[in-house]
Design a protein around this motif. Structure first.
Motif: not given
Length: 451
Positions: A304-312
């Motif tokens: 989830i943290r990696f996906l949030r980083l990608m989204a940002s």
């Protein structure tokens, strides 16, 4: 390099708010017995009615359960919801029944008929019956995790206030940001498949003919040849092209309905796409994750943290030029199919993967993100360097006689035992199978957390 919007977010010290999306999680799991076969038990009675419970329902198969969390204001609370509802489901299962921890289903019956289909609402039932005219029952059996993301209103307003010459309304800002994120996730879907793909083989009776891979792969579920759903990709250039391409596909009978063309990223707003065209996008749904067997709830917080980083990163970096979107995403879809069908100990696009992760590392450093983001970048770098560290790479060592049944049953039983030892599982579904998000919030957080 930050875009003008990205620089505005950074200059206004809004990076944290931009990265902390409102989030919801949806996790599908097939129910199985301890011999590794698809369960024949009915929907558990103590979690209410499968057609009305908004948080635990079934999907295509009667034995396919789906957990849906309420929208949470941050990722940690979304995961807390997921764990709690997952435990409620597990404690309601029949003796000897487990949640299958893999995306590809357990052993299916040789004769796969309509008795396997979910007992659901008349509207959904009719759609399933129509869907089966074009697809096999097996195609609807794989499970996955969906992640819903919405940008915080503060960020939307800040961008609109500073770019009124570019955007006509705050909804116009939303449409731009969500489409930009959707394009970014589809562009790098192949990398997500590589890093998190976890469906290397199918069990007995899944395939009805010889059209199958003859070696373990990265992700059967994410491949065009063997994956779920329609072999159709919408036009993500902008909201209008997205809706128009779906409508055209229904008109020429490529799709049965717009619901069939959900794709790896689904734009969410009004269920009527023509209305969404008018009212705008409200959030996006990422649909490209296999279940992670190393987590009892199907997804890890690091993912989830990696996906949030990608989204940002997608929000704060220059977007794809509109005239290049279709060509860029078509190429990305081809790359994804190559990755999905590569052997789990291979990394076809290692150089490209290393390059993008290096960009994410520069981004993390430039926005001065915390050490947890440095750690997840390091973990992903290792997965690229050593394919055996990826989920499918690790599953490769557990395959015996072309099967993962022994491994999956043991894992499923361990997770089931853990849930049965929970001190205070949520049991209110038996009396009220439609608790509100507020009911769940009070139970989980005792009114002391702002979720």
């Amino acid at each position: 390099m930050l875009s003008k919007i990205g620089q505005l977010i950074f200059d206004n010290e809004a990076v944290a708010k931009t990265s902390d999306f409102k989030m919801g999680l949806e996790v599908e799991s097939d129910r199985a017995d301890e011999t590794g076969h698809l369960s024949t038990e009915p929907y558990p009675n103590t979690i209410g009615d499968e057609t009305t419970n908004p948080w635990i329902t079934n999907d295509f198969l009667e034995a396919m359960s789906e957990i849906v969390t309420p929208p949470a204001n941050n990722a940690i609370d979304a995961v807390h919801y997921l764990y709690s509802i997952n435990t409620a489901l597990r404690t309601a299962l029949a003796p000897g029944e487990i949640l299958w921890p893999l995306s590809m289903p357990p052993i299916m019956p040789k004769v796969k008929d309509k008795t396997l289909i979910a007992h659901t609402t008349p509207k959904k039932q009719k759609y399933f019956e129509t869907w089966l005219k074009k697809h096999s029952i097996s195609e609807g059996a794989p499970c996955g995790t969906h992640v819903n993301l919405s940008v915080r209103p503060h960020v939307i307003k800040m961008i609109y206030d500073n770019f009124q010459n570019r955007f006509e309304s705050e909804q116009d800002v939303k449409n731009y940001l969500y489409m930009t994120m959707a394009q970014g996730f589809i562009r790098y879907r192949w990398l997500i498949t590589y890093l998190f793909g976890a469906s290397p083989i199918a069990e007995e009776n899944y395939f009805d003919n010889e059209n199958r891979p003859h070696h373990p792969v990265r992700s059967l579920r994410q491949s065009t040849s063997f994956g779920f759903g329609a072999k159709f990709f919408a036009d993500y250039t902008n909201l209008n092209t997205y809706v128009d391409s779906m409508n055209e596909a229904v008109k020429n009978k490529t799709l049965l309905s717009t619901a069939e063309g959900q794709g790896p990223v689904r734009l969410r707003g009004d269920n009527d796409l023509n209305e969404m065209k008018k009212k705008g996008i409200q959030y996006i749904e990422l649909r490209m994750l296999d279940l992670d067997p190393s987590s009892s709830v199907g997804i890890r917080t690091g993912t989830i943290r990696f996906l949030r980083l990608m989204a940002s990163y997608f929000i704060m970096s220059p977007s794809i030029k509109q005239s290049e979107v279709v060509k860029t995403l078509d190429r990305a879809n081809q790359m994804n199919d190559t990755v999905a069908l590569e052997k789990p100990n291979e990394c076809t696009y290692r150089v490209y993967a290393q390059s993008f992760i290096r960009q994410l590392k520069f981004f993390v450093n430039s926005i001065q993100a915390g050490p947890e983001y440095q750690e997840i970048i390091q973990d992903m770098e290792l997965r690229v360097k050593y394919p055996e560290l990826t989920p499918s790479g690790q599953l490769l060592g557990h395959i015996k006689n072309n099967s993962l049944v022994e491994y999956a049953v043991k894992l499923g039983r361990d997770y089931q035992d853990g849930a049965l030892q929970a001190l205070r599982p949520y049991r209110e579904f038996e009396d009220n199978d439609q608790p509100t998000a507020e009911d769940l919030r009070k139970y989980l957080f005792g009114g002391s957390w702002d979720v």
